[in-house]
Design an enzyme around this catalytic site. Structure first.
Site, PDB file in Angstrom:
ATOM      1  N   LYS A 124       0.924  -1.243  -0.482  1.00 31.14           N
ATOM      2  CA  LYS A 124      -0.302   0.274  -0.042  1.00 31.14           C
ATOM      3  C   LYS A 124       1.159   1.364  -0.401  1.00 31.14           C
ATOM      4  CE  LYS A 124      -3.396  -0.431   2.584  1.00 31.14           C
ATOM      5  NZ  LYS A 124      -4.022  -0.933   3.422  1.00 31.14           N
TER       6      LYS A 124
ATOM      7  N   ARG B 180      -3.130   2.346   8.930  1.00 35.42           N
ATOM      8  CA  ARG B 180      -3.663   0.877   8.126  1.00 35.42           C
ATOM      9  C   ARG B 180      -1.865   1.065   8.389  1.00 35.42           C
ATOM     10  NH1 ARG B 180      -8.048   2.922   4.635  1.00 35.42           N
ATOM     11  NH2 ARG B 180      -7.576   4.937   4.275  1.00 35.42           N
TER      12      ARG B 180
ATOM     13  N   GLY C 194      -7.920  -7.947   5.431  1.00 38.26           N
ATOM     14  CA  GLY C 194      -8.229  -7.985   6.483  1.00 38.26           C
ATOM     15  C   GLY C 194      -7.501  -8.995   7.943  1.00 38.26           C
TER      16      GLY C 194
ATOM     17  N   MET D  64      -4.254  -7.776   9.137  1.00 39.67           N
ATOM     18  CA  MET D  64      -4.315  -6.704   9.855  1.00 39.67           C
ATOM     19  C   MET D  64      -5.463  -5.553  10.552  1.00 39.67           C
ATOM     20  SD  MET D  64      -0.479  -7.263   9.486  1.00 39.67           S
ATOM     21  CE  MET D  64      -0.629  -6.231   7.676  1.00 39.67           C
TER      22      MET D  64
ATOM     23  N   ARG E 272      -6.004   0.327  -8.380  1.00 35.45           N
ATOM     24  CA  ARG E 272      -5.741  -0.797  -8.669  1.00 35.45           C
ATOM     25  C   ARG E 272      -6.154  -1.575  -9.730  1.00 35.45           C
ATOM     26  NH1 ARG E 272     -10.029  -3.157  -4.281  1.00 35.45           N
ATOM     27  NH2 ARG E 272     -11.073  -1.976  -4.912  1.00 35.45           N
TER      28      ARG E 272
ATOM     29  N   HIS F 152     -21.973  -4.005  -4.595  1.00 35.77           N
ATOM     30  CA  HIS F 152     -21.604  -5.459  -4.478  1.00 35.77           C
ATOM     31  C   HIS F 152     -22.332  -6.389  -5.766  1.00 35.77           C
ATOM     32  CE1 HIS F 152     -21.877  -9.114  -2.350  1.00 35.77           C
ATOM     33  NE2 HIS F 152     -20.753  -8.328  -1.567  1.00 35.77           N
TER      34      HIS F 152
ATOM     35  N   ARG G 198     -11.932 -42.991 -24.948  1.00 36.72           N
ATOM     36  CA  ARG G 198     -12.076 -43.797 -24.228  1.00 36.72           C
ATOM     37  C   ARG G 198     -12.476 -45.058 -24.931  1.00 36.72           C
ATOM     38  NH1 ARG G 198     -11.841 -40.208 -19.838  1.00 36.72           N
ATOM     39  NH2 ARG G 198     -10.325 -39.845 -18.286  1.00 36.72           N
TER      40      ARG G 198
ATOM     41  N   ARG H 110      -7.496 -45.819 -26.932  1.00 35.92           N
ATOM     42  CA  ARG H 110      -7.300 -46.721 -25.854  1.00 35.92           C
ATOM     43  C   ARG H 110      -7.547 -48.020 -25.515  1.00 35.92           C
ATOM     44  NH1 ARG H 110      -7.620 -44.248 -19.836  1.00 35.92           N
ATOM     45  NH2 ARG H 110      -9.669 -45.058 -20.145  1.00 35.92           N
TER      46      ARG H 110
ATOM     47  N   GLU I 250       0.510 -45.147 -16.307  1.00 35.65           N
ATOM     48  CA  GLU I 250      -0.092 -44.729 -14.701  1.00 35.65           C
ATOM     49  C   GLU I 250      -0.476 -45.251 -13.953  1.00 35.65           C
ATOM     50  OE1 GLU I 250      -4.454 -44.885 -16.795  1.00 35.65           O
ATOM     51  OE2 GLU I 250      -3.632 -46.335 -17.366  1.00 35.65           O
TER      52      GLU I 250
ATOM     53  N   SER J 257       2.035 -41.915 -22.340  1.00 41.78           N
ATOM     54  CA  SER J 257       0.585 -41.052 -21.846  1.00 41.78           C
ATOM     55  C   SER J 257       0.743 -40.809 -20.333  1.00 41.78           C
ATOM     56  CB  SER J 257      -0.687 -41.044 -23.259  1.00 41.78           C
ATOM     57  OG  SER J 257      -1.581 -40.279 -22.545  1.00 41.78           O
TER      58      SER J 257
ATOM     59  N   GLY K  91      -1.014 -41.593 -17.318  1.00 40.16           N
ATOM     60  CA  GLY K  91      -2.775 -41.415 -17.463  1.00 40.16           C
ATOM     61  C   GLY K  91      -2.527 -40.713 -15.663  1.00 40.16           C
ATOM     62  N   THR K  92      -2.519 -39.221 -15.288  1.00 41.12           N
ATOM     63  CA  THR K  92      -2.503 -38.878 -13.882  1.00 41.12           C
ATOM     64  C   THR K  92      -3.513 -39.344 -12.773  1.00 41.12           C
ATOM     65  OG1 THR K  92      -2.542 -36.624 -14.655  1.00 41.12           O
ATOM     66  CG2 THR K  92      -0.635 -37.708 -14.635  1.00 41.12           C
ATOM     67  N   ASN K  93      -4.641 -39.686 -13.594  1.00 40.42           N
ATOM     68  CA  ASN K  93      -5.701 -39.724 -12.711  1.00 40.42           C
ATOM     69  C   ASN K  93      -4.915 -41.544 -11.598  1.00 40.42           C
ATOM     70  OD1 ASN K  93      -7.346 -38.254 -13.888  1.00 40.42           O
ATOM     71  ND2 ASN K  93      -8.207 -38.949 -15.357  1.00 40.42           N
ATOM     72  N   ASP K  94      -5.353 -42.407 -12.568  1.00 40.36           N
ATOM     73  CA  ASP K  94      -4.701 -43.605 -11.851  1.00 40.36           C
ATOM     74  C   ASP K  94      -3.395 -43.625 -11.515  1.00 40.36           C
ATOM     75  OD1 ASP K  94      -6.636 -45.512 -11.900  1.00 40.36           O
ATOM     76  OD2 ASP K  94      -6.768 -45.717 -13.901  1.00 40.36           O
TER      77      ASP K  94
ATOM     78  N   CYS L 179      -2.552 -37.109 -20.207  1.00 45.48           N
ATOM     79  CA  CYS L 179      -3.947 -37.688 -20.896  1.00 45.48           C
ATOM     80  C   CYS L 179      -5.254 -37.453 -19.166  1.00 45.48           C
ATOM     81  CB  CYS L 179      -4.629 -38.553 -21.751  1.00 45.48           C
ATOM     82  SG  CYS L 179      -4.415 -39.628 -20.695  1.00 45.48           S
TER      83      CYS L 179
ATOM     84  N   TYR M 189       3.233 -33.110 -25.288  1.00 44.35           N
ATOM     85  CA  TYR M 189       1.654 -33.030 -25.457  1.00 44.35           C
ATOM     86  C   TYR M 189       0.791 -32.821 -24.324  1.00 44.35           C
ATOM     87  CZ  TYR M 189       0.092 -37.553 -26.355  1.00 44.35           C
ATOM     88  OH  TYR M 189       0.000 -38.873 -25.837  1.00 44.35           O
TER      89      TYR M 189
HETATM   90  C1  PEP Z   1      -6.032 -41.911 -15.873  1.00 41.16           C
HETATM   91  O1  PEP Z   1      -5.832 -42.459 -15.216  1.00 41.16           O
HETATM   92  O2  PEP Z   1      -5.302 -40.435 -15.834  1.00 41.16           O
HETATM   93  C2  PEP Z   1      -6.230 -41.968 -17.582  1.00 41.16           C
HETATM   94  C3  PEP Z   1      -6.438 -41.066 -18.333  1.00 41.16           C
HETATM   95  O3  PEP Z   1      -7.260 -43.126 -17.834  1.00 41.16           O
HETATM   96  P1  PEP Z   1      -8.899 -43.014 -16.687  1.00 41.16           P
HETATM   97  O4  PEP Z   1      -8.815 -41.261 -16.342  1.00 41.16           O
HETATM   98  O5  PEP Z   1      -9.679 -43.440 -17.971  1.00 41.16           O
HETATM   99  O6  PEP Z   1      -8.841 -44.281 -15.805  1.00 41.16           O
HETATM  100 MG    MG Z   2      -6.411 -44.635 -15.893  1.00 42.44          MG
END
Ligand code: PEP
Ligand code: MG
Length: 909
Positions: free
Chosen positions: A32, A103, A112, A114, A376, A490, A596, A652, A779, A798, A800-803, A865, A885
């Site tokens: 400030k 202030r 908020g 301080m 700002r 607001h 899928r 896949r 994965e 690739s 598979g970051t979910n698994d 993916c 990618y």
């Molecule tokens: C994953 O596991 O990240 C993935 C892309 O495959 P699925 O979500 O279908 O298991």
């Molecule tokens: Mg998977």
């Protein structure tokens, strides 16, 4: 050790268009203080004041109160004299009093966390001076009671003692309201305010054992020390710890002259924007009120007037106000105070050029003199964000890289939602019009209370006005409609921040909260009735209006073109249908990173064949069912390949636990038994047999293909035949066949063999061939560890970051919702690792997998993916891991394209 003031400056003055500091000195002056100095230095009239540096705060913790005051005394006295001369008033004087604010201001904003004290310098004599000076007894006494209340809380520690305790000053006010049978603070009479001041002082004496300090200097030192103390208050410590800010940063203290917009007809206050925060249009705009305080403009109680003549005319047209009426009752600042307006316009230009971004400024006119209180970078909608960034680029204020960095990737989401179908709009019944406070299209059922915003799937929160308590409901609702309030109310400001459609100030609406009825022109609309809001025009429409998909056009398309110039990592889409593929392509996807195939079997005629395949006891039976599925799969692939002509498409192989497909209802089991000419008992047995204790770790992924290779055969045949069919039509395809859930290299090698053999067989049958790749998902943590081995045969990886997240954390994807919210609330986890990639942990597996894979095969193609492929911070991580990618859902493709370009720009910097 030498005293601090002998080695460096400890108090920095600003005001009268000069300053000792500047905006680069945030560490020393706090955010400030540095900004106030900067504004003053570039000639903007900020109320004069001074900043005590953050270093003094650190010294204070070491030396204590008395030594710190001694150290500051001389500089602060000099600085107060400077303020007095600029403001032509005197601190503590009962005839021509100067009031000040004190202030906090750390180097980063800690909203908020301080403390602040306003109206400092008042006592029983000075308040009389203020009455005479302003000719406004009510204002003077109200300022005094607010001051005692704030000072009592902040400096004298008179805050509620526990959660159930109430603020002692509020309690006194509540009693008085009850006694006087009134509801609002504004209903207090002058005598009430005077009584409050005396009661407040009494309670201070009772609670602290001391009289409320009457000496302005004692008040000032008390406030300065209290601000220093607040750096070590519970709230601030919690906030610092949460954000990792070190304790030795300290806070600066900003002392500044108070200015008032409520000192009569030649005073006023307002908020203005250098460009339109809703559309991004380059027009100066804003709202103001004569004889008012800052809160009055945003509270939406009085109808604010427009700063510019053009804005005022536009507003009057929407509000159906005649020109003569407008000029008389709602003139613009441009018309009412032309010279002040010109000055303000000049400063908005200076400030925008200086900060090279759209500014949101607060100003006050005190008895004919303009003060800029704050500036700002203004909050804006997604559409405005894109237009402003592109316009600033075209105007030469920023370069291409900066333009890209100005776009908040997630905010693009707002531009990717449906808009009203123009054909449907033509037939719409517009029942009223309000201010187009935040653009977008919203259709929903009316609710009148924020905590009822969940009552229907799609709701329109309809209020006379909104307040901060309504935040959650506003977020849940599809749109927000208010009867009162302007473009800076607001509701409007919050909605724009959320990117939520909002219409404010629709004066024709009569809202009865008790009956839950909205009346417009005599017609009633009840809770649950459907209405639609066009946030871009302010039109309120009866019933539902059809929407259509958005497209990349105008500045949005230009930004996307710009991303291609800088991004090095491509963006693909996860798409299972030709429709999704079309959307992905229209949003500029460079291919499909994940189809899928199991999602293709859910349709009614297919699931039957699929079930037969699963329930078959013999290879022959299975092959028979697969034969039925083959043409369906082939035509699916043909359609997707055709849409994605020339671009890679990763298909896949079947992944899910088989029992997801088997019928669990008796009726369907009976049907299936008849179709397959087997007994109901046999179907039931098979269903029971397929049941798994832990399906996510069960018979899924390549374990299916490895136990039933005929599935892989059928799918490969469908892919290759589809590609060959298109080749005959002159359409180029680039299929990439992906094996899921591999944990050992042999699992992959086995599947690869089936794929290659099948493909060769088809090539031979057709006497033709195409290029294709065979790769795998990484994965399972073991696959990341064994990546150098797997890469010997795989053409691509690739992630598979979910698994991978599921298995690295050991959190079941299907059950995590039971404990993750608690983990996040308790701070055990900062964010949901299924949404935002855990770069520290899971990230190591990705880095290791990529490096090890490329050790074996330097040009190994690597992508991601999982859901993280469309999340900006995860995309940046992928760029820094040198992935080829990311692949994400079609609607997130533009967001990922931008995030990819930003990552490249940041990495190059
Ligand atoms: C994953 O596991 O990240 C993935 C892309 O495959 P699925 O979500 O279908 O298991
Ligand atoms: Mg998977």
């Amino acid at each position: 050790m030498e005293a601090l003031q002998e080695v460096q400056t400890i108090v920095y003055q600003f005001g009268n268009k000069t300053a000792d500091g500047n905006s680069k000195m945030k560490n020393l002056l706090g955010g400030k203080g540095a900004n106030l100095a900067e504004m003053s230095a570039i000639g903007v009239p900020v109320p004069p004041g001074f900043t005590i540096t953050t270093e003094v705060c650190t010294e204070y913790n070491r030396l204590g109160k008395d030594a710190t005051i001694k150290m500051l005394e001389e500089d602060v006295a000099m600085s107060i004299t400077n303020i007095e001369s600029i403001m032509d008033a005197k601190f503590g004087d009962s005839e021509n009093p100067l009031l000040i604010s004190v202030r906090s201001g750390a180097r980063v904003s800690m909203p908020g966390m301080m403390d602040t004290v306003l109206n400092l310098g008042l006592n029983d004599e000075v308040v009389q001076g203020l009455v005479d000076k302003t000719n406004n007894e009510r204002f003077a006494w109200d300022s005094y009671r607010r001051f005692i209340q704030m000072y009592g809380g902040v400096v004298l520690g008179m805050k509620p003692e526990s959660k159930d305790d109430i603020d002692p000053f509020e309690e006194i006010m509540e009693h008085l309201k009850e006694k006087r049978d009134i509801q609002l603070d504004t209903q207090f009479t002058v005598q009430d305010l005077k009584d409050l001041v005396y009661d407040f002082k009494d309670i201070v004496k009772k609670r602290t054992g001391h009289d409320f300090p009457t000496d302005p200097w004692e008040q000032l030192w008390g406030a300065v020390m209290a601000v220093f103390d607040s750096w070590n208050g519970d709230r601030a410590i919690y906030y610092r710890t949460m954000n990792g800010y070190p304790a030795d940063w300290g806070t600066a203290v900003n002392v500044q002259a108070m200015v008032y917009g409520n000192m009569g007809e030649n005073s006023g206050t307002g908020v203005c924007f250098t460009r339109d925060a809703g559309t991004g249009e380059n027009v100066f705009n804003g709202e103001y009120l004569i004889d008012a305080q800052g809160e009055d403009v945003v509270a939406g109680v009085r109808t604010p007037q427009q700063v510019t003549k053009l804005g005022s005319e536009r507003w009057a047209k929407l509000a159906k106000i005649e020109e003569a009426d407008r000029l008389e009752n709602y003139p613009s600042l441009e018309e009412l105070m032309p010279s002040i307006y010109e000055e303000l316009k000049q400063y908005q230009d200076v400030l925008e050029k200086h900060y090279r971004d759209m500014q949101d400024m607060e100003f006050t006119i005190q008895e004919g003199k303009l003060w800029i209180l704050q500036t700002r970078n203004g909050k804006r909608t997604g559409a405005a964000m894109v237009k402003i960034a592109m316009d600033l680029l075209k105007e030469g204020l920023i370069d291409e890289q900066e333009c890209l960095l100005r776009i908040e990737p997630n905010k693009l989401d707002e531009l990717l939602h449906p808009i009203f179908d123009p054909r449907a709009l033509k037939m719409a019944n517009v029942i009223a019009q309000g201010l187009p406070a935040s653009p977008g299209a919203a259709t929903g059922q009316i609710v009148f209370f924020a905590d009822e915003a969940r009552m229907y799937k799609n709701t329109i929160l309809t209020r006379i006005e909104t307040s901060p308590e309504d935040l959650e409901g506003m977020n849940l609702a599809k749109g927000i409609l208010t009867a009162r309030g302007g473009m800076t109310s607001h509701a409007a400001v919050v909605a724009r921040g959320m990117g939520k459609c909002c219409i404010s100030g629709a004066g024709a609406l009569k809202i009865d909260y008790k009956k839950r009825v909205l009346t417009v022109d005599g017609k009633e609309y009840h809770q649950g009735d459907w209405i639609s809001l066009n946030g871009s025009t302010g039109n309120i429409i009866e019933g539902k209006v059809a929407t259509m998909e958005p497209e990349l056009s105008g500045e949005f398309a230009q930004i996307m073109t710009l991303t291609d110039r800088y991004a090095t990592m491509e963006v693909r889409a996860n798409a299972d249908t030709p429709k999704d593929a079309k959307i992905a392509r229209s949003f500029g996807a460079n291919g499909i990173g994940l189809t899928r195939t199991e999602h293709m079997f859910f349709e009614i005629d297919r699931i039957r064949a699929m079930r037969e395949m699963i329930l078959a006891d013999t290879v022959k039976g299975r092959k028979h069912a697969l034969q039925e599925l083959l043409p369906m799969q082939r035509s699916d692939f043909e359609a997707i390949f055709e849409v994605m002509e020339g671009l890679p498409v990763t298909v896949r192989l079947l992944d899910p636990p088989l029992h997801e497909f088997v019928p669990h209802q008796l009726a369907t089991q009976k049907e299936l038994a008849e179709d397959m000419h087997i007994s109901l008992a046999a179907v039931k047995n098979k269903v029971a047999e397929l049941e798994e204790f832990n399906p996510m770790l069960g018979h899924r992924g390549c374990r299916l293909g490895n136990t039933y290779p005929e599935i892989t055969e059928m799918q490969t045949r469908a892919i290759i035949e589809a590609a060959l069919n298109l080749k005959e039509k002159g359409i180029t395809t680039k299929p990439e066949i992906m094996v899921p859930l591999v944990g050992t290299s042999n699992e992959f090698i086995e599947q690869e063999k089936v794929i290659r053999e099948t493909a060769n067989k088809v090539f031979k049958e057709r006497n033709d061939s195409i290029e294709y790749l065979v790769g795998t998902m990484i994965e399972i943590p073991r696959a990341a560890l064994m990546a150098s081995e797997i890469a010997k045969r795989a053409d691509f990886f690739s992630f598979g970051t979910n698994d991978l997240t599921q298995m690295a954390f050991g959190y079941s994807r299907d059950d995590a919702s039971k404990f993750l919210p608690v983990y996040i609330e308790k701070g055990i986890l900062k964010v949901d690792p299924f949404e935002v990639l855990d770069q520290e942990g899971v990230g190591q597996l990705i880095q290791m997998g990529t490096e090890r894979g490329r050790d074996t095969k330097p040009d190994l193609k690597v992508g991601i993916c999982g859901e993280h492929g469309g999340e900006p911070s995860s995309v940046e991580f992928c760029h820094n891991t040198a992935m080829n990618y990311v692949s994400c859902s079609p609607f997130r493709v533009p967001i990922a394209r931008l995030a990819s370009a930003q990552a490249a720009v940041r990495a190059a910097r």
